[in-house]
Design an enzyme around this catalytic site. Sequence first.
Site, PDB file in Angstrom:
ATOM      1  N   ASP A  76      -3.714   3.071  14.388  1.00 31.56           N
ATOM      2  CA  ASP A  76      -3.014   3.697  13.140  1.00 31.56           C
ATOM      3  C   ASP A  76      -3.544   5.022  12.851  1.00 31.56           C
ATOM      4  O   ASP A  76      -4.304   5.514  13.601  1.00 31.56           O
ATOM      5  CB  ASP A  76      -2.778   2.868  11.898  1.00 31.56           C
ATOM      6  CG  ASP A  76      -4.315   2.614  11.161  1.00 31.56           C
ATOM      7  OD1 ASP A  76      -5.150   3.551  11.536  1.00 31.56           O
ATOM      8  OD2 ASP A  76      -4.303   2.126  10.176  1.00 31.56           O
ATOM      9  N   ARG A 104       0.811  -1.233  -0.013  1.00 33.68           N
ATOM     10  CA  ARG A 104       0.102   0.111  -0.045  1.00 33.68           C
ATOM     11  C   ARG A 104       0.795   1.421  -0.100  1.00 33.68           C
ATOM     12  O   ARG A 104       1.432   1.700   0.900  1.00 33.68           O
ATOM     13  CB  ARG A 104      -0.908   0.018   1.212  1.00 33.68           C
ATOM     14  CG  ARG A 104      -1.762   1.305   1.246  1.00 33.68           C
ATOM     15  CD  ARG A 104      -3.170   1.509   2.276  1.00 33.68           C
ATOM     16  NE  ARG A 104      -2.696   1.265   3.320  1.00 33.68           N
ATOM     17  CZ  ARG A 104      -3.595   1.420   4.453  1.00 33.68           C
ATOM     18  NH1 ARG A 104      -4.932   1.550   4.048  1.00 33.68           N
ATOM     19  NH2 ARG A 104      -3.266   1.433   5.662  1.00 33.68           N
TER      20      ARG A 104
END
Length: 545
Positions: A452, A172
């Site tokens: 996160d 990603r």
Amino acid sequence: MSTTATLEHPSATRAKIEVKGKAAGVERVLTPQALAFIEALERRFGARRRELLSLRKERQARFDAGELPDFLPETKSIRNGHWEVDPVPSVLLDRSVEITGPVDRKMMINALNSGAKMFMADFEDASSPTFANMIDGQVNMQDFARGKLAYTDAGSGKSYALNDKVAVMIVRPRGWHMEEAHIFVDGRPISASLFDFGLHFYHNGKMLFEAGIGPFYYLPKMESHLEARLWDEVFEYAQGEIGIPTGSIKATVLIETLPAAFEMDEILYELRRHIAGLNCGRWDYIFSYIKTLRNHADFVLPDRAQVGMDRAFLNAYSLLLIKTCHRRRAHAMGGMAAQIPVKNDEAANDAAFAKVRADKLREVKNGHDGTWVAHPALVPVALEVFNEHMALGNQVLSQRCFPPINQSALLKPHTGEITEAGVRTNVSVGIEYTAAWLNGRGAVPIHNLMEDAATAEISRSQIWQWIHHGAQIIAADGAARTFTKAWFNDILADELGKVRAALGENGFKAGRYDVAAEIFTHTATSEELADFLTLPAYEALRTLA
């Protein structure tokens, strides 16, 4: 390191790319040929990226003025059309459990060995984008592609190596809104998306393709099918440059913005040669819901803990994603289970695992083809659920009946209470995470959850929403009070005091909690809601480095 590389362009001009950062491994990653490749990507696609970011702002201005997100009338023919995405390679047919994590070497090895079907190596929300982290991640990617990924802990002497059978790697890159501040073309920092993708693809793409295990990507934070079209154009160009067939790249798009939920068909269509599926990026999606509808008092959300996937707009979005993907023969991936094992508390650990099991059972019964976990210990839990209820490795060909999912369903807010405890959790998570991010860590265990950047964004945007709309908060004494900036400041001071007492003054300063609090406060209480917490945090990260 400061260096330049040149590349001949069709205009016959000589272009310059500048590297303004130092990091171990930079010579291996930023070779002249690799620099020329990412410069070519930036020159070909950078201006269009900036145009698309401007279009985001224009659309948000319309939302702020009263318009609501809706399906696009001009793309109705695509939504109603009969078409399918191209088939995926056999290694992508069973994605029942995927584990995610940063591009840290040891964590990559543990994730690849976890027993999960896929590992999403994350240059984005699970990684703090220091130049050292980004370069080190690229080094690790090169070693993985060449079968050389291993690690020995200098302190303990413990060695880590890949098993004979490992998860399939999916990478990603950072989102379109981010720039890489250490690489400049003609005095302008380049797209972080093109930097991350370009370096990985240039060094490893052909090798992974020939081995039949890539190159595969997760694409984050898109807001429209036009942004998907740009990625498709990037992929087509990149494949031609290194000499692999168009369609060799397979990407999965995270539907983690509210506008993108209304363009799922269109996103699949734009990337139909290169797409494997869509994913429910649930945490960023909650943040985007708040950000997109920030001026609309009817869409104020309760405490984060009460915003679950089983109802209201989150349930509608999940079902629409499954329905859309399967109609187009694409994978419909479920979302992240943020729970992690709880040490020394058997009851809390059992409760965490039970929550994961229930979440995964909901996903597989709804029709998802796979799911995400944040910790290796949760891979067996998720696998057990999906193996029991999904016999064929995916449910792409299933013919479930779904209720009509319209604009109203996709916007329906969750109901519930806003509590002082919820405010304090948001402040605590936001400050703790931002401080860790400023110290180079992007995936952080806080309150027995793996947090996160997405959950930090929820934390500060909820604070902003509650202040902006004068939400009623259930205080600790049970009384309802209007939430104000002054009350937030009191809670902030109290929560910071707890951190200072626990760490001492030296630990508090070393942890950069003062800077974290300043960034969090600004993005949570300013007159206008900042687009991303990570943008001002990135500026601070560069200053502190």
